[in-house]
Design a protein around this motif. Structure first.
Motif, PDB file in Angstrom:
ATOM      1  N   THR A 110       1.436   8.960  -6.353  1.00 32.73           N
ATOM      2  CA  THR A 110       1.762  10.357  -6.107  1.00 32.73           C
ATOM      3  C   THR A 110       2.803  10.855  -7.099  1.00 32.73           C
ATOM      4  O   THR A 110       2.686  11.952  -7.649  1.00 32.73           O
ATOM      5  CB  THR A 110       2.275  10.543  -4.665  1.00 32.73           C
ATOM      6  OG1 THR A 110       1.253  10.111  -3.760  1.00 32.73           O
ATOM      7  CG2 THR A 110       2.620  11.988  -4.378  1.00 32.73           C
ATOM      8  N   SER A 111       3.812  10.034  -7.363  1.00 34.73           N
ATOM      9  CA  SER A 111       4.866  10.466  -8.284  1.00 34.73           C
ATOM     10  C   SER A 111       4.339  10.572  -9.714  1.00 34.73           C
ATOM     11  O   SER A 111       4.700  11.492 -10.445  1.00 34.73           O
ATOM     12  CB  SER A 111       6.074   9.531  -8.226  1.00 34.73           C
ATOM     13  OG  SER A 111       5.750   8.261  -8.741  1.00 34.73           O
ATOM     14  N   GLU A 114       0.827  -1.207   0.000  1.00 33.32           N
ATOM     15  CA  GLU A 114       0.000   0.000   0.000  1.00 33.32           C
ATOM     16  C   GLU A 114       0.863   1.259   0.000  1.00 33.32           C
ATOM     17  O   GLU A 114       0.582   2.215  -0.728  1.00 33.32           O
ATOM     18  CB  GLU A 114      -0.931   0.000   1.220  1.00 33.32           C
ATOM     19  CG  GLU A 114      -1.860   1.183   1.295  1.00 33.32           C
ATOM     20  CD  GLU A 114      -2.871   1.225   0.162  1.00 33.32           C
ATOM     21  OE1 GLU A 114      -3.239   2.345  -0.253  1.00 33.32           O
ATOM     22  OE2 GLU A 114      -3.284   0.164  -0.324  1.00 33.32           O
ATOM     23  N   LYS A 115       1.920   1.264   0.798  1.00 30.01           N
ATOM     24  CA  LYS A 115       2.820   2.428   0.825  1.00 30.01           C
ATOM     25  C   LYS A 115       3.483   2.637  -0.528  1.00 30.01           C
ATOM     26  O   LYS A 115       3.601   3.765  -1.010  1.00 30.01           O
ATOM     27  CB  LYS A 115       3.876   2.258   1.919  1.00 30.01           C
ATOM     28  CG  LYS A 115       3.316   2.491   3.315  1.00 30.01           C
ATOM     29  CD  LYS A 115       4.391   2.737   4.309  1.00 30.01           C
ATOM     30  CE  LYS A 115       4.968   4.076   4.122  1.00 30.01           C
ATOM     31  NZ  LYS A 115       5.007   4.977   5.219  1.00 30.01           N
ATOM     32  N   ILE A 116       3.931   1.557  -1.157  1.00 27.01           N
ATOM     33  CA  ILE A 116       4.590   1.658  -2.463  1.00 27.01           C
ATOM     34  C   ILE A 116       3.608   2.158  -3.513  1.00 27.01           C
ATOM     35  O   ILE A 116       3.926   3.052  -4.308  1.00 27.01           O
ATOM     36  CB  ILE A 116       5.201   0.303  -2.876  1.00 27.01           C
ATOM     37  CG1 ILE A 116       6.382  -0.022  -1.978  1.00 27.01           C
ATOM     38  CG2 ILE A 116       5.618   0.320  -4.344  1.00 27.01           C
ATOM     39  CD1 ILE A 116       6.909  -1.433  -2.140  1.00 27.01           C
ATOM     40  N   GLU A 117       2.398   1.596  -3.520  1.00 34.16           N
ATOM     41  CA  GLU A 117       1.392   2.018  -4.498  1.00 34.16           C
ATOM     42  C   GLU A 117       1.026   3.485  -4.304  1.00 34.16           C
ATOM     43  O   GLU A 117       0.830   4.220  -5.281  1.00 34.16           O
ATOM     44  CB  GLU A 117       0.154   1.138  -4.404  1.00 34.16           C
ATOM     45  CG  GLU A 117       0.372  -0.257  -4.946  1.00 34.16           C
ATOM     46  CD  GLU A 117      -0.814  -1.180  -4.737  1.00 34.16           C
ATOM     47  OE1 GLU A 117      -1.778  -0.797  -4.045  1.00 34.16           O
ATOM     48  OE2 GLU A 117      -0.765  -2.297  -5.277  1.00 34.16           O
ATOM     49  N   THR A 118       0.944   3.930  -3.066  1.00 37.45           N
ATOM     50  CA  THR A 118       0.626   5.328  -2.784  1.00 37.45           C
ATOM     51  C   THR A 118       1.732   6.245  -3.292  1.00 37.45           C
ATOM     52  O   THR A 118       1.462   7.254  -3.956  1.00 37.45           O
ATOM     53  CB  THR A 118       0.413   5.538  -1.277  1.00 37.45           C
ATOM     54  OG1 THR A 118      -0.664   4.716  -0.845  1.00 37.45           O
ATOM     55  CG2 THR A 118       0.105   6.994  -0.953  1.00 37.45           C
ATOM     56  N   LYS A 119       2.977   5.897  -3.000  1.00 36.36           N
ATOM     57  CA  LYS A 119       4.096   6.724  -3.461  1.00 36.36           C
ATOM     58  C   LYS A 119       4.186   6.734  -4.984  1.00 36.36           C
ATOM     59  O   LYS A 119       4.471   7.762  -5.584  1.00 36.36           O
ATOM     60  CB  LYS A 119       5.411   6.227  -2.858  1.00 36.36           C
ATOM     61  CG  LYS A 119       5.525   6.564  -1.391  1.00 36.36           C
ATOM     62  CD  LYS A 119       6.858   6.145  -0.831  1.00 36.36           C
ATOM     63  CE  LYS A 119       6.925   6.508   0.638  1.00 36.36           C
ATOM     64  NZ  LYS A 119       8.247   6.336   1.202  1.00 36.36           N
ATOM     65  N   PHE A 120       3.948   5.594  -5.605  1.00 40.34           N
ATOM     66  CA  PHE A 120       3.990   5.508  -7.064  1.00 40.34           C
ATOM     67  C   PHE A 120       2.903   6.386  -7.675  1.00 40.34           C
ATOM     68  O   PHE A 120       3.150   7.146  -8.608  1.00 40.34           O
ATOM     69  CB  PHE A 120       3.830   4.055  -7.513  1.00 40.34           C
ATOM     70  CG  PHE A 120       3.861   3.873  -8.996  1.00 40.34           C
ATOM     71  CD1 PHE A 120       5.043   4.012  -9.701  1.00 40.34           C
ATOM     72  CD2 PHE A 120       2.705   3.573  -9.692  1.00 40.34           C
ATOM     73  CE1 PHE A 120       5.072   3.851 -11.076  1.00 40.34           C
ATOM     74  CE2 PHE A 120       2.724   3.407 -11.066  1.00 40.34           C
ATOM     75  CZ  PHE A 120       3.916   3.551 -11.757  1.00 40.34           C
TER      76      PHE A 120
END
Length: 83
Positions: free
Chosen positions: A39-40, A31-37
């Motif tokens: 956002t970028s 979830e953290k990775i998907e959120t950061k991706f």
């Protein structure tokens, strides 16, 4: 004494994203990775829509083209030297 007619409501443990040993769970990390991706990707899309973003993108493309042209010149000159 608790009233025997009242059934206690089971309470689910709060989901923190970590195991009792303090290790992040796979779902939490994903979830953290998907959120950061996401956002970028969104930031990149927004940046490319601004005049400054388009100008920077055009400058980058011009530099890439100049580099490719220079490389072609160097290769051509090396062919001529070997002949």
């Amino acid at each position: 004494m608790p009233d025997p007619a009242v059934t206690p409501i089971p309470v689910a443990p709060e989901e923190t994203g970590y195991t009792p040993g303090g290790v992040p769970t796979f779902d939490y990390v994903r979830e953290k990775i998907e959120t950061k991706f996401g956002t970028s990707i969104g930031a990149t899309e927004l940046a490319s829509e601004t005049p400054e973003g388009r100008r920077i993108e055009e400058q980058y493309e011009a530099r890439q083209q100049a580099a490719a042209d220079r490389l072609a010149q160097i290769r051509e000159s090396m062919k001529n030297e070997q002949s």
